[in-house]
Design a protein around this motif. Structure first.
Motif, PDB file in Angstrom:
ATOM      1  N   SER A  69      -6.090  35.389  47.616  1.00 46.84           N
ATOM      2  CA  SER A  69      -6.890  34.304  48.003  1.00 46.84           C
ATOM      3  C   SER A  69      -7.599  33.864  46.574  1.00 46.84           C
ATOM      4  O   SER A  69      -7.878  32.689  46.368  1.00 46.84           O
ATOM      5  N   ARG A  70      -7.978  34.968  46.028  1.00 46.33           N
ATOM      6  CA  ARG A  70      -8.639  34.650  44.659  1.00 46.33           C
ATOM      7  C   ARG A  70      -7.956  33.739  43.542  1.00 46.33           C
ATOM      8  O   ARG A  70      -8.179  33.075  42.804  1.00 46.33           O
ATOM      9  N   ARG A  73      -7.598  30.328  44.807  1.00 49.73           N
ATOM     10  CA  ARG A  73      -8.678  29.405  44.618  1.00 49.73           C
ATOM     11  C   ARG A  73      -8.853  29.198  42.761  1.00 49.73           C
ATOM     12  O   ARG A  73      -9.181  28.305  42.372  1.00 49.73           O
ATOM     13  N   SER A  74      -8.547  30.332  42.210  1.00 48.90           N
ATOM     14  CA  SER A  74      -8.707  30.199  40.636  1.00 48.90           C
ATOM     15  C   SER A  74      -7.721  29.562  39.922  1.00 48.90           C
ATOM     16  O   SER A  74      -7.828  28.778  38.894  1.00 48.90           O
ATOM     17  N   SER A 106      -7.201  31.739  51.579  1.00 53.84           N
ATOM     18  CA  SER A 106      -7.366  30.263  51.191  1.00 53.84           C
ATOM     19  C   SER A 106      -5.883  29.655  50.870  1.00 53.84           C
ATOM     20  O   SER A 106      -5.903  28.504  50.207  1.00 53.84           O
TER      21      SER A 106
END
Length: 170
Positions: A69-70, A73-74, A106
């Motif tokens: 998810s990180r 998002r990034s 995400s």
């Protein structure tokens, strides 16, 4: 006065329904067989894609899931698309849904369709895949497979490999 009370009650129910809908747990985006997996990849052309295969019972999968998810998002603004595919069995759909609700990813998640020729599906993903989990495959923006990750990886490992592919351009 009675109309005003009815209006307030109706608005309250509308707000409650909207809040419940916004808080609804993430759902599976669908089921994939060999053909629909290939079609999903083809639809991502122009994006660098990381496909992660996981299962609810797989502890390393559960541990690395938040990092995915990180990553989404990034690195999405730079062209990354993360896709998760659960390898849980058909009878474990409730566990998959609960896991997704807890993790609130995400990125979209699918479930490998039960039945059919499992070996054909595995070979479509990567002929060298022995079924171990987690298992991730990184595809360049032109659809070429550029890296296979067998087993749990750190966020830094993923970032390094993905950044190199993103740097080469879309």
């Amino acid at each position: 006065m009675r109309l005003r009370g009815t209006l307030i009650l109706a608005l309250s129910w509308t707000c409650l329904a909207a809040t419940m809908a916004a808080a609804a747990p993430p759902r599976l985006a669908g089921e994939l067989d060999t053909d629909s997996f290939k079609a999903l990849l083809a639809a991502q052309k122009g994006k660098v894609v990381l496909v992660n295969f996981w299962a609810t019972w797989c502890v390393p999968c559960r541990e690395e899931f938040p990092d995915l998810s990180r990553l989404q998002r990034s690195l999405a603004p730079r062209g990354l698309r993360v896709i998760g595919i659960s390898t849980d069995f058909a009878g474990q759909k409730a566990q998959v849904e609960q896991f997704l609700a807890e993790m609130n990813p995400s990125f979209p998640n699918y479930r490998r369709k039960s039945g059919g020729d499992e070996q054909t599906f595995i070979e479509a993903v990567d002929p060298g895949w022995g079924g171990e989990l987690p298992f991730s495959v990184l595809f360049a923006a032109d659809g070429r497979k550029v890296k296979v990750f067998s087993g749990k990886r750190s966020l830094a490992d993923y970032e390094k490999e993905i950044a190199a592919v993103l740097k080469k351009g879309r």
